[in-house]
Design a protein around this motif. Structure first.
Motif, mmCIF file in Angstrom:
data_model
loop_
_atom_site.group_PDB
_atom_site.id
_atom_site.type_symbol
_atom_site.label_atom_id
_atom_site.label_comp_id
_atom_site.label_asym_id
_atom_site.label_seq_id
_atom_site.Cartn_x
_atom_site.Cartn_y
_atom_site.Cartn_z
ATOM 1 N N GLY A 128 -5.067 4.932 1.765
ATOM 2 C CA GLY A 128 -5.971 5.924 2.348
ATOM 3 C C GLY A 128 -7.141 5.281 3.068
ATOM 4 N N PHE A 159 -1.491 11.757 5.895
ATOM 5 C CA PHE A 159 -0.956 10.506 6.410
ATOM 6 C C PHE A 159 -0.087 10.725 7.641
ATOM 7 N N SER A 165 -1.340 0.095 9.512
ATOM 8 C CA SER A 165 -1.722 1.502 9.374
ATOM 9 C C SER A 165 -0.777 2.387 10.186
ATOM 10 N N LEU A 203 2.298 2.744 7.879
ATOM 11 C CA LEU A 203 2.093 3.356 6.562
ATOM 12 C C LEU A 203 2.695 4.757 6.402
ATOM 13 N N LEU A 223 -10.410 2.662 18.979
ATOM 14 C CA LEU A 223 -10.098 1.646 17.968
ATOM 15 C C LEU A 223 -10.670 0.287 18.385
ATOM 16 N N THR A 248 -7.182 4.496 11.610
ATOM 17 C CA THR A 248 -6.613 5.610 12.354
ATOM 18 C C THR A 248 -7.517 6.831 12.422
ATOM 19 N N LEU A 257 -3.570 -5.268 10.367
ATOM 20 C CA LEU A 257 -4.118 -4.030 9.817
ATOM 21 C C LEU A 257 -3.787 -2.849 10.721
ATOM 22 N N VAL A 287 -7.323 2.219 4.412
ATOM 23 C CA VAL A 287 -6.872 1.583 5.661
ATOM 24 C C VAL A 287 -6.658 2.630 6.749
ATOM 25 N N MET A 288 -5.991 3.707 6.394
ATOM 26 C CA MET A 288 -5.736 4.759 7.389
ATOM 27 C C MET A 288 -7.039 5.370 7.882
ATOM 28 N N LEU A 301 0.837 -1.201 0.000
ATOM 29 C CA LEU A 301 0.000 0.000 0.000
ATOM 30 C C LEU A 301 0.873 1.252 0.000
ATOM 31 N N LEU A 306 -1.937 11.867 11.032
ATOM 32 C CA LEU A 306 -2.602 10.862 11.848
ATOM 33 C C LEU A 306 -1.667 10.226 12.874
#
Lengths: 298, 343
Positions: free
Chosen positions: B31, A127, A169, A172, A142, B38, A165, B33-34, A104, A130
């Motif tokens: 995007g 990105f 994240s 990422l 979460l 998150t 996952l 997944v985030m 990804l 976050l």
């Protein structure tokens, strides 16, 4: 004259690197000494690598005996986790995290590096932004969220893919930013040449950009692996079934008791660092790939 | 762009929008997944920050309307933020502005050492004809390879006044060289600052946690820098040598500009990680002595686990978020990290 200078340079370099080695190893040798110490103390009482009565008992116990703290049924020892099962779960989660981060991440990073499009800058900042809320603060929301998503009657939260996952994240932002920075350094002319030869955009990405970015990909794999390998807080909150526990969680479980078995604790920490070093050894070739080419020419 | 009609401007915007679709498809998987993992939790966090969320509200579930009436926390507007910024929290030694100053000093010093050491060591390891390169490289990832909180506990024990390795090492030095340094320093508890003047707000324990975190942090920068160094063609250095450039000139004119695109993201992320570096502060100094090595995240953690003030803690996280956002935007302005390289 020139040769003498080169030897002096080598000596200076090695002196510097040996000093760094000493700095790096000092705390680690301390952990090794704890693992060998049969007294189960939290700190060695004197500076000695091999403590009196040293034995490999702690390592043997970790490797070959079941973990009595992690059992589905505490009265039945055969339901307890063993080192190999924990290792398997850890590898699965960490490698899964790496795969998510690389695939990804590379896709997004390529767009950010190569195309001029609306919302690019905002997307990139999105990105990284976050990451800025402290992770500990998002644990509870979460938990609620991933409990709502059910797969096969089980909440996603309590499964290993759910954990992958969540870690993925987390990895990422680094993955995207790191790869974008590296893709920027790959000459665009190579891609253009391939496009002229009739390759599709996707082929160019897979056969030109990815191979040329091996160092950054290797670093990203290592980073993804690390973030899955050592994390335990999230896993501890999310997983319920001990058969899915990881090595980092086993380490945490040892500390939760009245008296921490320090030797085993240290032994397990050392054992846990070995796969990472092995992975680094395997990836090192790619991280330093350019060097080999330079050496041939030089 | 004189005389461009509004309609054609709209057209060009639409054309641009259509051209943006392709690139966004590349971004979409990451995007989404985030967004799920998150972004949504963070949004929930933002809502919490404006409520007086306490332990009795924990049974509140956003997705279950039955719990709303009984367990929904009261909305308090900006009260949490006001209390945080005006030091009206009932925590010992709490002073928001001192915390912030300390947090910034902590981040800047750490990132500076991480980058300088990281790049320096990567360069040393990259120099031609070095023997044992692979062994050094493998040893140097070890601080990164061990679980973070294990090494934090180890460092804490190393600073132990009676049995800690640091004091024992000083004793060995004293014995070997006939010196007489004190061997009973209470590293993490001494309130008297070792350096006076403008640095007197930094206690001895700051230098201790700094050393531990330098130990932890530089291998990551070395790994990233090593990767980046590989992108530099050897010919550039050869050409520079022929032109008579010195080693220092080659470093500033070739190495620095060419590893910059890869180092900038690592530095920006390193800044965020260090700013929120929980393990080292919490497990080594615990914020002591007298809360003078506390950083914002450890303080937020105490709000949750000691006082159970979830709403205030959420607001605290949001404050941390905005500070980091400002730092990142400034960083981005200076380094132009988000710009497309071939724009």
């Amino acid at each position: 004259m020139h040769k003498g200078k080169a030897i002096l340079r080598q000596i200076a370099l090695h002196l510097f690197l040996l000093a760094v080695t000493a700095f790096v190893l000092f705390p680690i040798l301390w952990i090794v000494s704890l693992a060998l110490d049969p007294r189960n103390i939290d700190k060695p009482l004197e500076l000695r690598l091999i403590p009196p009565g040293a034995s490999l008992h702690a390592f043997r116990k970790i490797l070959f005996e079941p973990f009595r703290l992690l059992c589905r049924n505490p009265s039945d020892i055969s339901t307890c986790m063993t080192f190999s099962k924990l290792l398997f779960n850890s590898l699965l989660v960490s490698l899964g995290t790496s795969v998510i981060a690389v695939i990804l991440g590379a896709s997004a990073a390529y767009a950010f590096s190569r195309f001029q499009f609306i919302g690019r800058e905002a997307g990139m900042l999105g990105f990284i932004v976050l990451l800025m809320l402290p992770a500990s603060a998002t644990l509870a929301p979460l938990y609620v969220l991933l409990s709502q998503i059910k797969i096969g009657g089980e909440p996603l939260r309590a499964t290993l893919p759910g954990l992958m996952l969540a870690y993925g994240s987390g990895a990422l932002p680094f993955s995207i930013w790191n790869l974008k920075g590296y893709f920027d350094t790959v000459p665009r002319e190579l891609e253009e040449a391939a496009l002229i030869d009739g390759a599709t955009q996707l082929q160019v990405f897979r056969h030109v950009v990815i191979p040329l970015s091996a160092p950054a990909i290797a670093v990203t794999i290592l980073f993804g692996f690390m973030s899955g390998w050592t994390e335990f807080i999230l896993a501890w909150t999310f997983l319920e079934n001990p058969s899915r526990f990881t090595l980092a969680m086993a380490l945490r479980a040892m500390q939760g008791q009245f008296a921490t078995p320090w030797s085993e604790f240290a032994a397990l920490s050392i054992l846990m660092s070995i796969p990472v070093v092995l992975l680094f050894f395997a990836l090192q070739r790619y991280i330093v790939s350019g060097l080999a080419m330079g050496a041939v020419k030089g | 762009m004189k005389g461009v009609a509004p309609s054609s401007r709209w057209d060009s915007f639409r054309r641009k929008l259509r051209a943006s679709l392709g690139p966004w498809l590349y971004v979409a998987p990451a995007g989404i997944v985030m967004l799920i993992i998150t972004f949504f939790p963070q949004a929930f966090q933002v809502w919490m920050a404006f409520t007086d969320f306490r332990i009795k509200h924990l049974r509140f579930n956003l997705f279950n309307p039955n719990t709303w009436e009984q367990f929904a926390p009261p909305f308090v507007g900006f009260a949490n933020f006001y209390k945080i910024l005006t030091n009206q929290l009932a925590i010992e030694n709490y002073d928001f502005w001192r915390l912030l100053l300390f947090n910034i000093v902590w981040t800047v010093t750490n990132v500076f050492f991480h980058v300088v050491l990281g790049v320096g060591i990567a360069l040393a390891l990259n120099s031609r004809g070095l023997k044992g390169r692979r062994i050094y490289r493998a040893l140097f990832v070890l601080p990164w390879a061990l679980p973070g909180y294990i090494t934090a506990l180890t460092w804490r024990n190393m600073y132990d006044p009676r049995f800690g390795a640091i004091n024992q090492l000083i004793e060995v030095i004293n014995r070997t060289f006939g010196t007489s340094f004190p061997t009973d320093t209470r590293w993490l508890e001494v309130a008297q600052p070792p350096i006076g003047g403008p640095l007197s707000f930094l206690p001895l324990s700051f230098y201790c946690v700094l050393l531990a975190n330098i130990w932890l942090g530089w291998p990551f920068m070395t790994v990233v820098a090593t990767g980046a160094l590989q992108a530099i063609p050897e010919e550039l250095y050869e050409a520079a040598s022929i032109d008579g450039a010195s080693g220092w000139q080659k470093f500033w004119k070739i190495t620095v500009p060419l590893i910059r695109p890869a180092m900038v993201p690592a530095i920006m992320l390193g800044t965020i990680w260090t700013f929120n570096q929980f393990n080292v502060i919490y497990f080594i100094s615990g914020g002591g002595p007298f809360g003078r090595t506390e950083i914002l995240v450890t303080q937020a953690f105490k709000l949750v686990y000691e006082q159970r003030l979830y709403g205030v803690a959420a607001a605290f996280s949001l404050v941390v978020f905005f500070i980091l956002l400002i730092i990142t935007l400034i960083n981005n302005r200076i380094t132009r990290a988000t710009e497309a390289y071939y724009a």
